[in-house]
Design a protein around this motif. Sequence first.
Motif, PDB file in Angstrom:
ATOM      1  N   TYR A 307      35.794  10.420  20.122  1.00 56.05           N
ATOM      2  CA  TYR A 307      36.648   9.235  20.047  1.00 56.05           C
ATOM      3  C   TYR A 307      35.885   8.040  19.468  1.00 56.05           C
ATOM      4  N   ASP A 308      34.579   7.987  19.721  1.00 57.27           N
ATOM      5  CA  ASP A 308      33.770   6.938  19.096  1.00 57.27           C
ATOM      6  C   ASP A 308      33.801   7.063  17.576  1.00 57.27           C
ATOM      7  N   LEU A 309      33.815   8.298  17.091  1.00 59.73           N
ATOM      8  CA  LEU A 309      33.900   8.514  15.640  1.00 59.73           C
ATOM      9  C   LEU A 309      35.181   7.910  15.076  1.00 59.73           C
ATOM     10  N   ILE A 310      36.301   8.128  15.755  1.00 55.67           N
ATOM     11  CA  ILE A 310      37.584   7.595  15.301  1.00 55.67           C
ATOM     12  C   ILE A 310      37.558   6.068  15.295  1.00 55.67           C
ATOM     13  N   GLN A 311      36.870   5.484  16.252  1.00 56.53           N
ATOM     14  CA  GLN A 311      36.860   4.030  16.407  1.00 56.53           C
ATOM     15  C   GLN A 311      35.649   3.390  15.749  1.00 56.53           C
ATOM     16  N   LYS A 312      35.121   4.064  14.709  1.00 60.35           N
ATOM     17  CA  LYS A 312      33.977   3.609  13.892  1.00 60.35           C
ATOM     18  C   LYS A 312      32.767   3.209  14.720  1.00 60.35           C
ATOM     19  N   LYS A 313      32.466   4.031  15.703  1.00 58.72           N
ATOM     20  CA  LYS A 313      31.245   3.842  16.486  1.00 58.72           C
ATOM     21  C   LYS A 313      30.339   5.065  16.290  1.00 58.72           C
ATOM     22  N   ASP A 314      30.167   5.469  15.048  1.00 57.66           N
ATOM     23  CA  ASP A 314      29.405   6.677  14.750  1.00 57.66           C
ATOM     24  C   ASP A 314      27.954   6.552  15.212  1.00 57.66           C
ATOM     25  N   SER A 315      27.462   5.322  15.325  1.00 57.59           N
ATOM     26  CA  SER A 315      26.071   5.115  15.724  1.00 57.59           C
ATOM     27  C   SER A 315      25.952   4.826  17.222  1.00 57.59           C
ATOM     28  N   SER A 316      27.006   5.103  17.978  1.00 62.79           N
ATOM     29  CA  SER A 316      26.972   4.831  19.410  1.00 62.79           C
ATOM     30  C   SER A 316      25.881   5.677  20.075  1.00 62.79           C
ATOM     31  N   SER A 317      25.389   5.226  21.209  1.00 61.35           N
ATOM     32  CA  SER A 317      24.274   5.877  21.894  1.00 61.35           C
ATOM     33  C   SER A 317      24.748   7.076  22.698  1.00 61.35           C
ATOM     34  N   TYR A 318      24.131   8.227  22.444  1.00 62.81           N
ATOM     35  CA  TYR A 318      24.438   9.406  23.240  1.00 62.81           C
ATOM     36  C   TYR A 318      24.055   9.162  24.696  1.00 62.81           C
ATOM     37  N   PHE A 319      22.970   8.431  24.912  1.00 61.04           N
ATOM     38  CA  PHE A 319      22.533   8.126  26.273  1.00 61.04           C
ATOM     39  C   PHE A 319      23.617   7.362  27.030  1.00 61.04           C
ATOM     40  N   ARG A 320      24.200   6.345  26.387  1.00 59.05           N
ATOM     41  CA  ARG A 320      25.246   5.570  27.058  1.00 59.05           C
ATOM     42  C   ARG A 320      26.490   6.412  27.296  1.00 59.05           C
ATOM     43  N   ASN A 321      26.822   7.295  26.342  1.00 63.44           N
ATOM     44  CA  ASN A 321      27.966   8.195  26.546  1.00 63.44           C
ATOM     45  C   ASN A 321      27.778   9.039  27.807  1.00 63.44           C
ATOM     46  N   LEU A 322      26.577   9.561  27.986  1.00 60.34           N
ATOM     47  CA  LEU A 322      26.327  10.447  29.116  1.00 60.34           C
ATOM     48  C   LEU A 322      26.164   9.650  30.417  1.00 60.34           C
ATOM     49  N   ARG A 323      25.537   8.470  30.350  1.00 60.97           N
ATOM     50  CA  ARG A 323      25.301   7.687  31.565  1.00 60.97           C
ATOM     51  C   ARG A 323      26.607   7.179  32.170  1.00 60.97           C
ATOM     52  N   TYR A 324      27.664   7.060  31.342  1.00 58.03           N
ATOM     53  CA  TYR A 324      28.952   6.641  31.886  1.00 58.03           C
ATOM     54  C   TYR A 324      29.406   7.588  32.991  1.00 58.03           C
ATOM     55  N   TYR A 325      29.088   8.888  32.842  1.00 53.51           N
ATOM     56  CA  TYR A 325      29.478   9.892  33.836  1.00 53.51           C
ATOM     57  C   TYR A 325      28.331  10.209  34.803  1.00 53.51           C
ATOM     58  N   MET A 326      27.142   9.686  34.503  1.00 54.90           N
ATOM     59  CA  MET A 326      25.981   9.868  35.373  1.00 54.90           C
ATOM     60  C   MET A 326      25.327   8.498  35.575  1.00 54.90           C
ATOM     61  N   PRO A 327      25.918   7.630  36.396  1.00 55.25           N
ATOM     62  CA  PRO A 327      25.492   6.226  36.498  1.00 55.25           C
ATOM     63  C   PRO A 327      24.016   6.030  36.828  1.00 55.25           C
ATOM     64  N   HIS A 328      23.400   6.969  37.490  1.00 55.77           N
ATOM     65  CA  HIS A 328      22.010   6.806  37.903  1.00 55.77           C
ATOM     66  C   HIS A 328      21.027   7.430  36.900  1.00 55.77           C
ATOM     67  N   LEU A 329      21.528   7.862  35.759  1.00 57.81           N
ATOM     68  CA  LEU A 329      20.665   8.491  34.751  1.00 57.81           C
ATOM     69  C   LEU A 329      19.744   7.450  34.115  1.00 57.81           C
ATOM     70  N   SER A 330      18.448   7.727  34.107  1.00 61.39           N
ATOM     71  CA  SER A 330      17.476   6.829  33.475  1.00 61.39           C
ATOM     72  C   SER A 330      17.150   7.343  32.069  1.00 61.39           C
ATOM     73  N   GLN A 331      16.579   6.472  31.244  1.00 63.52           N
ATOM     74  CA  GLN A 331      16.162   6.869  29.899  1.00 63.52           C
ATOM     75  C   GLN A 331      15.155   8.016  29.970  1.00 63.52           C
ATOM     76  N   GLN A 332      14.234   7.940  30.922  1.00 58.95           N
ATOM     77  CA  GLN A 332      13.216   8.982  31.060  1.00 58.95           C
ATOM     78  C   GLN A 332      13.842  10.330  31.406  1.00 58.95           C
ATOM     79  N   ASP A 333      14.766  10.324  32.376  1.00 62.65           N
ATOM     80  CA  ASP A 333      15.436  11.575  32.744  1.00 62.65           C
ATOM     81  C   ASP A 333      16.278  12.109  31.593  1.00 62.65           C
TER      82      ASP A 333
END
Length: 361
Positions: A307-333
């Motif tokens: 959906y980010d692709l459709i909304q011209k967010k092709d450079s969106s962060s995969y980390f942020r996409n995943l952290r939305y469903y895993m709120p406690h996810l750190s960059q290191q993990d």
Amino acid sequence: MSISNLSELVHNICSGTYHQTELMQFIHLSQKISLSYLKFQELLGKRITGERLDTDVELEDLAIDCIAELFSRDENDCFPQLKRYYETKFSETPDLNDAEILVLTRRLIVRKTKQELARIFRERDPEGAKIVRNIKVAVRNSDTLRLFKDMGKEYVFYTNGHNIPIDNIQITPQIERYIRRQNPPIPEDLLSSRFLESYNPNDSVSTSIRKLFRHVHELREFQNFIALDTIVKLVRSMKFQTFKERILSDDHVPTPQDTIELKEIENYVHVVMIKVNQKIDSQYLRTGKLKHDKAQIYSNALCDVLYDLIQKKDSSSYFRNLRYYMPHLSQQDYRTKERSIFEYLAKVAKREFRKHLKELL
């Protein structure tokens, strides 16, 4: 699915000493192999016969169509494709038995069936067929564009004012020199860039092609003609790029047609996610590399990536996409535990999604 005297039969066909009954035996065997492959592909979920009810009849006809070219004869009434294939195998291993010949025959028939299916699927592409029709109309109505056939493919070239007849073009030595047939073909990246330079979305297909061929004509180190399917690919790619730029521009006011196309694009998210989820299941769930709850999180986040692709967010962060469903996810993990699998799946999903978009647009 075998013939007891297959080795002798193939030798006779290659040498031209076969009887008609032997030829019919071999054609029947080839059809059965092709038909088995087509039925197997249907079982895998491929819609080879479309929505027709009499699929068995159509598959039998399709199997014959797929192998027909193998039985094309030359001026000596021989089968050059079969002869070339088998004689190479015989020269490598002179004493092939019936079982080995059958394996080679299966390999040949399946490969040919795959090739013909690809051609048939291209012909079923309605948007591609529309572009082909427009190109041929443009050639027919143009004073400067001509079309010729060679080795089963169609090519277009630009006459630049030379008096070359429209119909029944024969590739004479003079025309061969003019179209620079001895030169290498234009690299696709150079061809695309030249087409991009001259393309205007308001131009007709005829105008767009004439502009392109003026560039091609000037590139004297390359051939002065382009395959018809290459032109179709260029036009389709440019239409897709133009639509993408228009629909994603900040000042764009969507039209009813845009709304319909966006709805179709969103539907493809569902189609792609079915494939991605199948990959997650086969490669990660069954092998124990992912648990079910983590697989569901990945699936949800990957859907957001599309959906980010459709909304011209092709450079969106995969980390942020995943952290939305895993709120406690750190960059290191993320880097150590999630990144490898998730980013691989994201690339697969985006590649499949872009492929569907190009087919649609």
